[in-house]
Design an enzyme around this catalytic site. Structure first.
Site, mmCIF file in Angstrom:
data_model
loop_
_atom_site.group_PDB
_atom_site.id
_atom_site.type_symbol
_atom_site.label_atom_id
_atom_site.label_comp_id
_atom_site.label_asym_id
_atom_site.label_seq_id
_atom_site.Cartn_x
_atom_site.Cartn_y
_atom_site.Cartn_z
ATOM 1 N N CYS A 51 0.846 -1.207 0.000
ATOM 2 C CA CYS A 51 0.000 0.000 0.000
ATOM 3 C C CYS A 51 0.875 1.250 0.000
ATOM 4 C CB CYS A 51 -0.900 -0.003 1.228
ATOM 5 S SG CYS A 51 -1.735 1.566 1.489
ATOM 6 N N CYS A 54 0.486 3.293 3.400
ATOM 7 C CA CYS A 54 0.928 2.759 4.685
ATOM 8 C C CYS A 54 2.285 3.365 5.055
ATOM 9 C CB CYS A 54 1.032 1.235 4.632
ATOM 10 S SG CYS A 54 -0.526 0.384 4.972
ATOM 11 N N HIS A 116 -4.039 0.560 7.976
ATOM 12 C CA HIS A 116 -4.592 0.216 6.664
ATOM 13 C C HIS A 116 -6.017 -0.323 6.760
ATOM 14 C CE1 HIS A 116 -4.040 -0.841 2.404
ATOM 15 N NE2 HIS A 116 -4.671 -1.971 2.670
ATOM 16 N N ASN A 156 -13.618 9.571 -1.262
ATOM 17 C CA ASN A 156 -14.244 8.486 -2.020
ATOM 18 C C ASN A 156 -14.019 7.229 -1.225
ATOM 19 O OD1 ASN A 156 -14.844 10.051 -4.341
ATOM 20 N ND2 ASN A 156 -12.700 9.856 -4.992
ATOM 21 N N SER A 164 -9.158 4.248 -4.838
ATOM 22 C CA SER A 164 -8.096 3.450 -5.434
ATOM 23 C C SER A 164 -7.522 2.466 -4.423
ATOM 24 C CB SER A 164 -7.004 4.389 -5.936
ATOM 25 O OG SER A 164 -6.578 5.239 -4.890
ATOM 26 N N HIS A 167 -7.037 1.863 2.198
ATOM 27 C CA HIS A 167 -6.410 2.633 3.274
ATOM 28 C C HIS A 167 -7.226 3.915 3.495
ATOM 29 C CE1 HIS A 167 -2.626 3.303 5.658
ATOM 30 N NE2 HIS A 167 -3.308 4.423 5.831
ATOM 31 N N HIS A 169 -8.407 7.322 3.566
ATOM 32 C CA HIS A 169 -7.831 8.561 3.053
ATOM 33 C C HIS A 169 -8.883 9.395 2.352
ATOM 34 C CE1 HIS A 169 -7.888 6.014 -0.543
ATOM 35 N NE2 HIS A 169 -7.862 7.125 -1.256
ATOM 36 N N GLN A 171 -9.264 13.356 -0.087
ATOM 37 C CA GLN A 171 -8.540 14.255 -0.975
ATOM 38 C C GLN A 171 -8.973 15.696 -0.754
ATOM 39 O OE1 GLN A 171 -7.870 13.253 -5.101
ATOM 40 N NE2 GLN A 171 -8.924 11.301 -4.872
#
Ligand code: H2U
Ligand code: ZN
Length: 343
Positions: A51, A54, A116, A156, A164, A167, A169, A171
């Site tokens: 990843c 990570c 993760h 997302n 994608s 993990h 996250h 944006q």
């Protein structure tokens, strides 16, 4: 509520976008022969050596993700915008039909946790509170840049929404101009304030709290409601009880409340189909122009695609794509489902 809203085709007004959504409640009776089973969930490890988010791993572009312990923010290695894109504008033949202009900006990625295997739904509230702080701090930092006119914070979640990587996250895209959706909301909120002498979303929240039937979760500072005009089956709008234009202006108590509400909503969503619930969520704050914006109420939209099960999604095709958005289950019945899933 009017009786016919639960049984008869009608359209509902979205005052925040100044547009209509078609509601077809009678269609929930139609036979369903598609897939309905939920999907087996792979076990996710706390650390994944492949990843790029990570701690300690190499990213796709060759950069190194440090050994971070809380949140971690970095410039997107594949940014859609650049801060130093050359200025230009063109109206090729002067007809206004072939217009274009430069768009400067910055894209960042925020890791919510070094773990993760976590999500907003199973992180603890103090850790989500840290994410809220980072959002507010990023908004302030990016808004202060002269080339930035808007800061769009979003997440997302789930492969179905194009994430994608599992993990946890999100944006941030900071743009020179205000993007279409917040620009639409800007116009609608400004017009409402002008006409009614008070801001749109605080008035709307008062109306929803009085009605009660679309409220899904509440705490001291935030309310989650399925908007009267919701398009996505389990769409939610998160509203602060007290008006605030931007994330950076949130009080300590509002940040606490938001962290707790986000965790609760994300966890509740996962209970609806007893499976990870994909969504795109994001905040709409006032433009980053240094103005006070008394018409604005900061809010978060959750747009989840699922309709009937962990695998059956709503598609925005056909009439939705060519005419206007449409939904079958009513916002009131979606709110009842969500309410029972929230703790
Ligand atoms: P999404 O999962 O919402 O697509 O966000 C992941 C972002 O991370 C995506 O915009 C970026 C992608 O460009 N990224 C990097 O910046 N570096 C990498 O090594 C891989 C992914
Ligand atoms: Zn990871």
């Amino acid at each position: 509520m009017h009786d016919l809203l639960a049984t008869t085709p009608h359209r509902r007004w979205n005052p925040l976008r100044a547009e209509w959504v078609l509601v077809s409640p009678h269609r929930t009776q139609r036979p369903w022969q598609g897939q309905t089973e939920s999907i087996a969930q792979p076990v996710i490890a706390a650390y994944d050596p492949t990843c790029y988010l990570c701690p300690g791993n190499e990213r796709a572009g060759g950069a190194q993700t440090p050994q971070y312990t809380g949140t971690y923010v970095f410039d997107n290695d594949y940014a859609a915008l650049k801060p130093d894109a050359p200025e230009f504008s063109t109206d090729a033949d002067g007809t206004g039909l072939l217009r274009a202009q430069a768009e400067r900006g910055l894209c960042r990625v925020i890791c919510f946790s070094p773990r993760h295997d976590l999500t907003l739904a199973n992180m603890d509230v103090p850790a989500v509170r840290e994410v809220v702080n980072v959002w507010a701090q990023q908004e302030a930092e990016l808004s202060a840049l002269p080339e930035i006119g808007y800061v769009q914070i979003f997440e997302n979640r789930g492969a179905m929404m194009g994430a994608s990587n599992p993990h946890p996250h999100g944006q941030i895209w900071a743009t020179e101009h205000v993007p279409n959706d917040p620009a639409t909301e800007q116009r609608a909120q400004a017009a409402y304030l002008q006409q009614h002498g008070e801001a749109l979303l605080p008035a709307y929240l008062r109306t929803e709290l009085a009605a009660g039937e679309r409220i899904v979760a509440e705490n001291d500072t935030w309310v989650a409601v399925v908007p009267f005009w919701a398009v996505w089956p389990f769409e939610l709008l998160l509203l602060p009880r007290t008006q605030v234009a931007r994330m950076a202006a949130l009080s300590e108590a509002q940040r606490d409340g938001l962290a707790s509400m986000l965790q609760r909503v994300a966890a509740g969503y996962n209970r609806v189909f007893d499976a990870p619930f994909p969504y795109s969520m994001g905040f709409h704050a006032a433009p980053a122009d240094g103005e006070a914006h008394p018409e604005w109420q900061l809010h978060a939209h959750f747009y989840p695609p699922l309709l009937r099960s962990a695998t059956v999604r709503k598609f925005m095709v056909g009439f939705e794509l060519l005419g206007s958005p449409q939904r079958d289950i009513t916002p009131e019945s979606a709110a009842a489902t969500l309410r029972s899933a929230m703790k």
